[in-house]
Design a protein around this motif. Sequence first.
Motif, mmCIF file in Angstrom:
data_model
loop_
_atom_site.group_PDB
_atom_site.id
_atom_site.type_symbol
_atom_site.label_atom_id
_atom_site.label_comp_id
_atom_site.label_asym_id
_atom_site.label_seq_id
_atom_site.Cartn_x
_atom_site.Cartn_y
_atom_site.Cartn_z
ATOM 1 N N CYS A 30 39.490 -64.524 41.668
ATOM 2 C CA CYS A 30 39.264 -62.810 41.946
ATOM 3 C C CYS A 30 38.372 -62.472 42.279
ATOM 4 O O CYS A 30 38.296 -61.057 42.498
ATOM 5 N N SER A 31 37.301 -62.726 43.416
ATOM 6 C CA SER A 31 35.817 -62.682 43.869
ATOM 7 C C SER A 31 36.069 -61.621 44.766
ATOM 8 O O SER A 31 35.221 -60.475 44.551
ATOM 9 N N ASN A 32 36.882 -61.785 45.112
ATOM 10 C CA ASN A 32 37.558 -60.349 46.308
ATOM 11 C C ASN A 32 37.986 -59.151 45.826
ATOM 12 O O ASN A 32 38.611 -58.185 46.276
ATOM 13 N N PHE A 33 38.588 -59.739 43.893
ATOM 14 C CA PHE A 33 39.613 -58.117 43.836
ATOM 15 C C PHE A 33 38.468 -57.601 42.346
ATOM 16 O O PHE A 33 37.837 -57.845 42.026
ATOM 17 N N THR A 34 39.010 -55.839 42.764
ATOM 18 C CA THR A 34 37.522 -54.641 41.976
ATOM 19 C C THR A 34 39.121 -55.229 40.420
ATOM 20 O O THR A 34 38.129 -55.239 39.729
ATOM 21 N N ASP A 35 40.551 -55.359 40.439
ATOM 22 C CA ASP A 35 41.321 -55.403 39.185
ATOM 23 C C ASP A 35 42.161 -56.164 39.205
ATOM 24 O O ASP A 35 43.318 -56.589 38.510
ATOM 25 N N PRO A 36 41.705 -57.408 38.824
ATOM 26 C CA PRO A 36 42.659 -58.958 38.486
ATOM 27 C C PRO A 36 43.285 -58.080 37.074
ATOM 28 O O PRO A 36 42.066 -57.833 36.044
ATOM 29 N N LEU A 37 44.392 -58.615 36.849
ATOM 30 C CA LEU A 37 45.041 -58.507 35.221
ATOM 31 C C LEU A 37 45.538 -59.713 35.329
ATOM 32 O O LEU A 37 45.997 -60.783 36.137
ATOM 33 N N PHE A 38 45.382 -60.144 33.777
ATOM 34 C CA PHE A 38 45.990 -61.137 32.948
ATOM 35 C C PHE A 38 47.141 -61.285 31.662
ATOM 36 O O PHE A 38 46.772 -60.220 30.982
ATOM 37 N N ARG A 39 47.199 -62.477 32.389
ATOM 38 C CA ARG A 39 48.764 -62.292 30.928
ATOM 39 C C ARG A 39 49.129 -63.734 30.523
ATOM 40 O O ARG A 39 48.925 -64.853 31.389
ATOM 41 N N GLY A 40 49.086 -64.019 29.433
ATOM 42 C CA GLY A 40 49.026 -65.737 29.068
ATOM 43 C C GLY A 40 50.678 -65.629 28.655
ATOM 44 O O GLY A 40 51.285 -64.834 28.067
ATOM 45 N N HIS A 41 50.483 -67.290 28.994
ATOM 46 C CA HIS A 41 52.516 -66.941 28.024
ATOM 47 C C HIS A 41 52.626 -68.438 27.843
ATOM 48 O O HIS A 41 52.078 -69.724 28.542
ATOM 49 N N ARG A 42 52.849 -68.535 26.291
ATOM 50 C CA ARG A 42 52.695 -69.776 26.178
ATOM 51 C C ARG A 42 53.713 -70.714 26.466
ATOM 52 O O ARG A 42 53.515 -72.427 26.432
ATOM 53 N N LEU A 116 44.254 -66.481 28.425
ATOM 54 C CA LEU A 116 44.377 -67.667 27.636
ATOM 55 C C LEU A 116 43.955 -67.794 26.456
ATOM 56 O O LEU A 116 44.634 -68.696 26.074
ATOM 57 N N TRP A 117 43.537 -66.940 25.262
ATOM 58 C CA TRP A 117 43.690 -67.201 24.338
ATOM 59 C C TRP A 117 45.009 -67.308 23.204
ATOM 60 O O TRP A 117 45.877 -67.690 22.958
ATOM 61 N N PHE A 118 45.792 -65.471 24.180
ATOM 62 C CA PHE A 118 46.952 -65.374 24.052
ATOM 63 C C PHE A 118 48.104 -67.076 24.714
ATOM 64 O O PHE A 118 49.143 -67.211 23.778
ATOM 65 N N ALA A 119 47.609 -67.432 25.316
ATOM 66 C CA ALA A 119 48.397 -68.462 25.519
ATOM 67 C C ALA A 119 48.660 -69.666 24.664
ATOM 68 O O ALA A 119 49.786 -70.738 24.623
ATOM 69 N N ILE A 120 47.611 -69.883 24.195
ATOM 70 C CA ILE A 120 47.033 -71.014 23.627
ATOM 71 C C ILE A 120 47.743 -71.190 21.922
ATOM 72 O O ILE A 120 47.203 -72.257 21.481
ATOM 73 N N GLU A 121 47.031 -69.763 21.533
ATOM 74 C CA GLU A 121 47.061 -69.207 20.067
ATOM 75 C C GLU A 121 47.606 -69.735 18.974
ATOM 76 O O GLU A 121 47.199 -70.427 18.006
ATOM 77 N N GLY A 122 49.478 -69.873 19.551
ATOM 78 C CA GLY A 122 50.241 -70.674 18.515
ATOM 79 C C GLY A 122 50.295 -72.278 18.967
ATOM 80 O O GLY A 122 49.840 -73.038 20.352
ATOM 81 N N LEU A 123 51.465 -73.089 18.767
ATOM 82 C CA LEU A 123 52.132 -74.588 18.689
ATOM 83 C C LEU A 123 52.671 -74.398 20.476
ATOM 84 O O LEU A 123 53.029 -72.869 20.547
ATOM 85 N N SER A 124 53.098 -75.554 20.955
ATOM 86 C CA SER A 124 53.057 -75.732 22.354
ATOM 87 C C SER A 124 54.771 -75.411 21.858
ATOM 88 O O SER A 124 55.247 -75.661 20.820
ATOM 89 N N GLU A 125 55.255 -74.666 22.857
ATOM 90 C CA GLU A 125 57.607 -74.535 23.059
ATOM 91 C C GLU A 125 57.458 -76.208 23.244
ATOM 92 O O GLU A 125 57.357 -75.628 24.620
ATOM 93 N N GLY A 126 57.786 -76.794 22.343
ATOM 94 C CA GLY A 126 58.281 -77.916 22.847
ATOM 95 C C GLY A 126 57.414 -79.069 23.605
ATOM 96 O O GLY A 126 57.246 -79.563 24.614
ATOM 97 N N VAL A 205 48.070 -73.333 34.483
ATOM 98 C CA VAL A 205 48.858 -73.463 33.343
ATOM 99 C C VAL A 205 47.736 -74.568 32.229
ATOM 100 O O VAL A 205 47.080 -75.463 33.026
ATOM 101 N N VAL A 206 47.876 -74.687 31.200
ATOM 102 C CA VAL A 206 47.395 -75.814 30.336
ATOM 103 C C VAL A 206 48.448 -76.778 29.312
ATOM 104 O O VAL A 206 49.360 -76.119 29.074
#
Length: 250
Positions: A30-42, A116-126, A205-206
């Motif tokens: 992200c070093s060359n971008f001013t407004d990167p956005l992030f989204r976590g998925h389980r 990152l927290w939203f991605a791993i806050e709960g148990l993994s899906e299977g 991925v995590v």
Amino acid sequence: MANRRTSDELLPGAVITSVSKYLGYIQDACSNFTDPLFRGHRDENWSLVPKIARLALRDDCDLLSTEKAMLDEFKRRAQPHLEFQPRTNWEWLAVAQHFGMATRLLDWTTNPLAALWFAIEGLSEGHSRAAVWIFHAFASDYVADTEKESPFSTDVTRVFRPTHLMHRIVAQDGWFTVHKFIKKSGRFVPLQKNARYKKRLSYVVVPASAFAQLRVELDRCGMNSASLYADLPGLSRHIAWRFSPLEDEE
């Protein structure tokens, strides 16, 4: 399922097992971008579509009419529970999204640790891997005038920067993508399949085995239910986690 991706789409840029490795990757990506956005998925296979696209409708309903009717009903009945008056349909959609209603908004954050927290806050899906998506948004992608533009008539997917109406939006540095709806097919376009944006998307991925340690590391950074939900239910969840580990932490 409408929220699953196909195997021939983007491949992950890295496998993340620690906060330090994650932040190193984010810095490089992200070093060359001013407004990167992030989204976590389980689950890394979840598609980038809003909740309304995954809603099972009654047989006699079409998606666009249902979406508008749901927001109208929310506006009619929500006012006694609000301490403010949303001014536009954009603001009403942000409030409805905040309280869990299905809308055409998809949540993003400018805070990579929150994602990152939203991605791993709960148990993994299977025991599947989680993912954090990175979207490089440009100023030209933003909704320009929420007073004049309608969220229901945009012909391209846009980026919406909400007014800070709710504590949770502030705490999570919340932004939204507002997804293009194709009337002919009656579907919303997933971001990773949108020709305008898919080249500006990447993800990491995590593995499920890293979730437990990452929760501890993120908590040390101030990322937890109490800070990110900014309400009493979030505080209660954080206290419960501190004194009662999840199954993958035992």
